[in-house]
Motif scaffolding. Structure first.
Motif, PDB file in Angstrom:
ATOM      1  N   ALA A 203       0.790  -1.223   0.042  1.00 44.50           N
ATOM      2  CA  ALA A 203      -0.003   0.038   0.105  1.00 44.50           C
ATOM      3  C   ALA A 203       1.036   1.004  -0.045  1.00 44.50           C
ATOM      4  O   ALA A 203       0.880   2.131  -1.016  1.00 44.50           O
ATOM      5  CB  ALA A 203      -0.976  -0.063   1.280  1.00 44.50           C
ATOM      6  N   VAL A 204       1.819   1.311   0.876  1.00 48.61           N
ATOM      7  CA  VAL A 204       2.386   2.529   0.927  1.00 48.61           C
ATOM      8  C   VAL A 204       3.544   2.654  -0.165  1.00 48.61           C
ATOM      9  O   VAL A 204       3.896   3.580  -0.570  1.00 48.61           O
ATOM     10  CB  VAL A 204       3.412   2.466   2.391  1.00 48.61           C
ATOM     11  CG1 VAL A 204       4.570   1.482   2.483  1.00 48.61           C
ATOM     12  CG2 VAL A 204       3.920   3.946   2.582  1.00 48.61           C
ATOM     13  N   ILE A 205       4.146   1.537  -0.738  1.00 47.91           N
ATOM     14  CA  ILE A 205       4.896   1.671  -2.046  1.00 47.91           C
ATOM     15  C   ILE A 205       4.124   2.205  -3.079  1.00 47.91           C
ATOM     16  O   ILE A 205       4.666   2.803  -3.949  1.00 47.91           O
ATOM     17  CB  ILE A 205       5.625   0.358  -2.022  1.00 47.91           C
ATOM     18  CG1 ILE A 205       6.410   0.005  -1.223  1.00 47.91           C
ATOM     19  CG2 ILE A 205       6.073   0.261  -3.646  1.00 47.91           C
ATOM     20  CD1 ILE A 205       7.111  -1.525  -1.027  1.00 47.91           C
ATOM     21  N   ALA A 206       2.775   1.654  -3.265  1.00 51.22           N
ATOM     22  CA  ALA A 206       1.997   2.173  -4.262  1.00 51.22           C
ATOM     23  C   ALA A 206       1.792   3.731  -4.226  1.00 51.22           C
ATOM     24  O   ALA A 206       1.891   4.312  -5.192  1.00 51.22           O
ATOM     25  CB  ALA A 206       0.590   1.376  -4.428  1.00 51.22           C
ATOM     26  N   VAL A 207       1.516   4.161  -3.068  1.00 48.14           N
ATOM     27  CA  VAL A 207       1.337   5.742  -2.958  1.00 48.14           C
ATOM     28  C   VAL A 207       2.696   6.268  -3.224  1.00 48.14           C
ATOM     29  O   VAL A 207       2.708   7.443  -3.960  1.00 48.14           O
ATOM     30  CB  VAL A 207       0.862   5.696  -1.459  1.00 48.14           C
ATOM     31  CG1 VAL A 207       0.716   7.425  -0.999  1.00 48.14           C
ATOM     32  CG2 VAL A 207      -0.437   5.122  -1.127  1.00 48.14           C
ATOM     33  N   VAL A 208       3.629   6.121  -2.576  1.00 47.38           N
ATOM     34  CA  VAL A 208       4.970   6.592  -2.910  1.00 47.38           C
ATOM     35  C   VAL A 208       5.222   6.749  -4.279  1.00 47.38           C
ATOM     36  O   VAL A 208       5.892   7.549  -4.634  1.00 47.38           O
ATOM     37  CB  VAL A 208       6.061   6.248  -2.133  1.00 47.38           C
ATOM     38  CG1 VAL A 208       7.510   6.555  -2.305  1.00 47.38           C
ATOM     39  CG2 VAL A 208       5.851   6.333  -0.552  1.00 47.38           C
ATOM     40  N   GLY A 209       5.370   5.414  -4.965  1.00 47.41           N
ATOM     41  CA  GLY A 209       5.469   5.560  -6.290  1.00 47.41           C
ATOM     42  C   GLY A 209       4.523   6.412  -7.196  1.00 47.41           C
ATOM     43  O   GLY A 209       4.992   6.845  -8.059  1.00 47.41           O
ATOM     44  N   LEU A 210       3.441   6.432  -6.600  1.00 45.92           N
ATOM     45  CA  LEU A 210       2.486   7.320  -7.418  1.00 45.92           C
ATOM     46  C   LEU A 210       3.014   8.954  -7.235  1.00 45.92           C
ATOM     47  O   LEU A 210       3.076   9.677  -8.236  1.00 45.92           O
ATOM     48  CB  LEU A 210       1.027   7.275  -6.978  1.00 45.92           C
ATOM     49  CG  LEU A 210       0.123   8.477  -7.431  1.00 45.92           C
ATOM     50  CD1 LEU A 210      -0.075   8.167  -9.338  1.00 45.92           C
ATOM     51  CD2 LEU A 210      -1.392   8.496  -6.826  1.00 45.92           C
ATOM     52  N   PHE A 211       3.264   9.110  -6.163  1.00 44.51           N
ATOM     53  CA  PHE A 211       4.187  10.650  -5.780  1.00 44.51           C
ATOM     54  C   PHE A 211       5.296  10.506  -6.756  1.00 44.51           C
ATOM     55  O   PHE A 211       5.386  11.778  -7.310  1.00 44.51           O
ATOM     56  CB  PHE A 211       4.398  10.665  -4.280  1.00 44.51           C
ATOM     57  CG  PHE A 211       3.449  10.801  -3.423  1.00 44.51           C
ATOM     58  CD1 PHE A 211       2.069  11.105  -3.852  1.00 44.51           C
ATOM     59  CD2 PHE A 211       3.411  10.709  -2.088  1.00 44.51           C
ATOM     60  CE1 PHE A 211       1.172  11.510  -2.889  1.00 44.51           C
ATOM     61  CE2 PHE A 211       2.503  10.904  -1.116  1.00 44.51           C
ATOM     62  CZ  PHE A 211       1.259  11.294  -1.648  1.00 44.51           C
ATOM     63  N   TYR A 212       6.028   9.631  -6.803  1.00 46.83           N
ATOM     64  CA  TYR A 212       7.293   9.837  -7.634  1.00 46.83           C
ATOM     65  C   TYR A 212       7.020  10.028  -9.156  1.00 46.83           C
ATOM     66  O   TYR A 212       7.576  10.791  -9.736  1.00 46.83           O
ATOM     67  CB  TYR A 212       8.316   8.611  -7.160  1.00 46.83           C
ATOM     68  CG  TYR A 212       9.004   8.663  -6.239  1.00 46.83           C
ATOM     69  CD1 TYR A 212      10.001   9.614  -6.002  1.00 46.83           C
ATOM     70  CD2 TYR A 212       9.313   7.673  -5.333  1.00 46.83           C
ATOM     71  CE1 TYR A 212      10.690   9.930  -4.815  1.00 46.83           C
ATOM     72  CE2 TYR A 212       9.906   7.907  -4.121  1.00 46.83           C
ATOM     73  CZ  TYR A 212      10.810   8.738  -3.896  1.00 46.83           C
ATOM     74  OH  TYR A 212      11.493   9.110  -2.662  1.00 46.83           O
ATOM     75  N   ALA A 213       6.052   9.218  -9.582  1.00 43.49           N
ATOM     76  CA  ALA A 213       5.627   9.025 -10.811  1.00 43.49           C
ATOM     77  C   ALA A 213       4.951  10.481 -11.354  1.00 43.49           C
ATOM     78  O   ALA A 213       5.433  11.075 -12.507  1.00 43.49           O
ATOM     79  CB  ALA A 213       4.604   8.108 -11.235  1.00 43.49           C
ATOM     80  N   VAL A 214       4.321  10.994 -10.458  1.00 45.23           N
ATOM     81  CA  VAL A 214       3.550  12.306 -10.613  1.00 45.23           C
ATOM     82  C   VAL A 214       4.714  13.349 -10.904  1.00 45.23           C
ATOM     83  O   VAL A 214       4.730  14.252 -11.754  1.00 45.23           O
ATOM     84  CB  VAL A 214       2.691  12.703  -9.883  1.00 45.23           C
ATOM     85  CG1 VAL A 214       2.057  14.098  -9.990  1.00 45.23           C
ATOM     86  CG2 VAL A 214       1.394  11.859  -9.812  1.00 45.23           C
ATOM     87  N   GLY A 215       5.651  13.377  -9.730  1.00 45.49           N
ATOM     88  CA  GLY A 215       6.852  14.411 -10.005  1.00 45.49           C
ATOM     89  C   GLY A 215       7.787  14.097 -11.272  1.00 45.49           C
ATOM     90  O   GLY A 215       7.993  15.345 -11.926  1.00 45.49           O
TER      91      GLY A 215
END
Length: 300
Positions: A203-215
């Motif tokens: 769950a947290v990896i998916a969220v952080v991955g989304l943050f990085y991808a958007v950035g």
């Protein structure tokens, strides 16, 4: 049904009144419309003809006739199509690098007995208060030979300290007994990370991955600083040049020599293709979003 709903409501929470529900619904509807209406206007304008745009005096709200010439122009093998490919490569590689580094650092910092645990944690947290500044960052990036290199869009921002702290807090909440039992069975730290920590941290990896991808997908300022070759511009840099500088797209193939669609339609079409990938990916990660952020941040 009423008894069950009443039992689930906390004692301090009043029963919702019809007026309160109406007000909340009205506010929610206003927020939704404030988000959807601009997106609708951008989409409709991007598929409108020159006559429709001229009749509307600019942005189009009500569609009259569909004209996809703006999308044909930007996907005609020119600058925009190339920039989309570059942004996709930077996003995929950058997100992968950032997730690997962030997870490894977070796991190491979550172990109290790790080498220089407190010193390294203090070093990372210090960047919240002290930032090196634009000029030193530029000198470092150019000094190591990353000028006009796509790695300059990835390496300087490979680790976000906020994401690191969130992942570290999440890993700390994993029961230590699971890791201790794995060590008793002879598992090393990397095996524990791969077989126990990562499956429990989806769950947290998916969220952080989304943050990085958007950035990485939205990067334009670092591209403005470090990328001079327009053949290496990401899509956001192209969008910035269209919107602010008023440039027209460079096209090739059948689009050359053909009258271009209205500049406003081309700009809106670029906005649509820029926003669309993240808008498509987000619903698949939404179910992890709240759980990952709250567990990682509140309990840390």
């Amino acid at each position: 049904m009423t008894t069950t709903a009443h039992a689930r409501r906390p004692a301090w929470e009043e029963k919702p009144s019809p007026a309160g529900q109406t007000i909340k619904g009205g506010i929610l509807l206003a927020v939704v419309l404030a988000v959807l209406i601009p997106l609708w206007v951008v989409l409709v304008t991007s598929v409108s003809s020159r006559e429709t745009i001229n009749a509307a005096g600019g942005l189009v709200v009500v569609p009259r006739e569909i004209d996809l010439d703006a999308y044909r122009v930007i996907f005609a093998g020119g600058q925009v199509a190339r920039a989309l490919g570059i942004s996709a490569v930077v996003t995929v590689i950058g997100t992968a690098v950032s997730l690997v580094v962030t997870v490894l650092a977070a796991y190491g910092l979550s172990r109290p007995g790790s080498v220089a645990h407190r010193g390294l944690l203090f070093y990372f947290l210090l960047t919240f208060l002290i930032y090196p500044g634009l000029v030193p960052s530029y000198l470092v990036v150019t000094g190591v030979g990353l000028k006009d290199n796509l790695l300059s869009l990835v390496l300087p921002v490979a680790v976000n300290v906020f994401n690191l702290v969130v992942v570290r807090a999440f890993i700390q909440n994993i029961p230590a007994e699971l890791m201790d039992s794995a060590r008793v069975d002879g598992a090393g730290e990397f095996r524990i990370l791969l077989r126990i920590v990562l499956p429990l941290s989806k769950a947290v990896i998916a969220v952080v991955g989304l943050f990085y991808a958007v950035g990485y997908w939205n990067v334009w300022f670092t591209a403005l600083l470090y990328i001079d070759d327009n053949q290496k511009f990401p899509i956001q840099r192209i969008l910035q040049s269209f919107i602010l500088a008023g440039l027209t797209p460079q096209t090739s193939g059948s689009a050359v020599g053909v009258a271009l669609p209205p500049t406003l339609a081309i700009k809106m079409a670029v906005v649509v293709v820029t926003v669309l990938p993240i808008a498509v990916v987000y619903p698949f990660l939404q179910r992890h979003f709240i759980r990952g952020v709250l567990i990682g941040a509140v309990k840390g």
